[in-house]
Design an enzyme around this catalytic site. Sequence first.
Site, mmCIF file in Angstrom:
data_model
loop_
_atom_site.group_PDB
_atom_site.id
_atom_site.type_symbol
_atom_site.label_atom_id
_atom_site.label_comp_id
_atom_site.label_asym_id
_atom_site.label_seq_id
_atom_site.Cartn_x
_atom_site.Cartn_y
_atom_site.Cartn_z
ATOM 1 C CD GLU A 1 -3.117 -1.072 2.160
ATOM 2 O OE1 GLU A 1 -2.648 -0.222 3.323
ATOM 3 O OE2 GLU A 1 -4.281 -1.713 2.116
ATOM 4 C CD GLU B 1 -5.109 -5.072 3.064
ATOM 5 O OE1 GLU B 1 -3.881 -5.566 2.850
ATOM 6 O OE2 GLU B 1 -5.216 -4.465 3.878
#
Length: 359
Positions: free
Chosen positions: A192, A284
């Site tokens: 991320e 995710e």
Amino acid sequence: MHQRPTPPTGPTVTTGRRRMARKALLAASALGVVTALMAPVRAGAAPAPAAPTAATPLAANGQLSVCGRQLCNASGQAVALNGMSTHGTQWYAQCVTDGSLDALAQDWRSDVLRVSTYVQEGGYETDPAGFTTRAQKFVDAAHARGMYAVIDWHMLTPGDPNAKLARAKTFFTAMAKKYKNHPGVLYEIANEPSGVSWSAIKSYAEQIIPVIRAEDPDAVVLVGTRAWSSFGVSEGSDESEVVNNPVNASNIMYTFHFYAASHREEYLNTLDRASDRLPVFVTEFGTQNYAGEGANDFAMSQRYLDLMKRKKISWTNWNYSDDHRSGAVFKTGTCNGGTWAGTGVLKEAGVWIRDRIRQ
């Protein structure tokens, strides 16, 4: 910073055939799980569970590749993998056991396990060799049960993946060397990214991908996007920055993350638009807020899942642990026990996501 290696010029036809044959053989070996379940019952023993009617996901699909905007199997057919992500293996290794993975593969019928190796927060950088070995152990365990494995370089803070470029090169060199002949891996090179431009993320990807390709030319690579893998939405941008300036590499997909209670129409619409233009893998997501906490929003989550099913977008849910947060699928304390299958050990989100994987 290490010097960028020269990308390989490509295998010869003979070498390529040998490598692909080796990968096909390894995929077929995943049938051993099915064969074991079909063993005859001894006199007086309890009946064996019903044998699966199909090969494991790995044996059925073999080497994956990106064809157009889709993830495709060895026959060139579009496929969508559905499964779970581990929590950080520095905290929840006890939740990734033979028993829990048997349940994931056989009871949940998962296609894929995402193995999350945190870089910071007591993770990889505290013991590179140890965490590499741990990641390989969990990848091997997924393969033994016929599941694919996403090798997740779970960088969070700092949000610029270039800050740990040398460590990423070391990690992915080791992983690609081990799995270069195996069809069951996908490499997620930056979990991320945040607080950093798309051009910087793209530069990182174009330095890491050749490191992987030098060892494993065939595997799919998953590239994180800006603003916590939201295609920039969480920082006021959108997918156009990737569409207009894509990573200079083939056989790659871009990642998108969402948490349904926090990420509403703008994020759903971004995923829809982006997947019309780019190959996307949702590595995710959660049914709660962006911290994996709070109440579940199953209605919004189902809208995302309906979109992903319609467009054959692969996904892994966060997370396969017994963390106290609502986003962990197991009730607290489950990982210290010995029961994994069924719904009795699951939180509300676990019951819901298990049902969606089994569909």
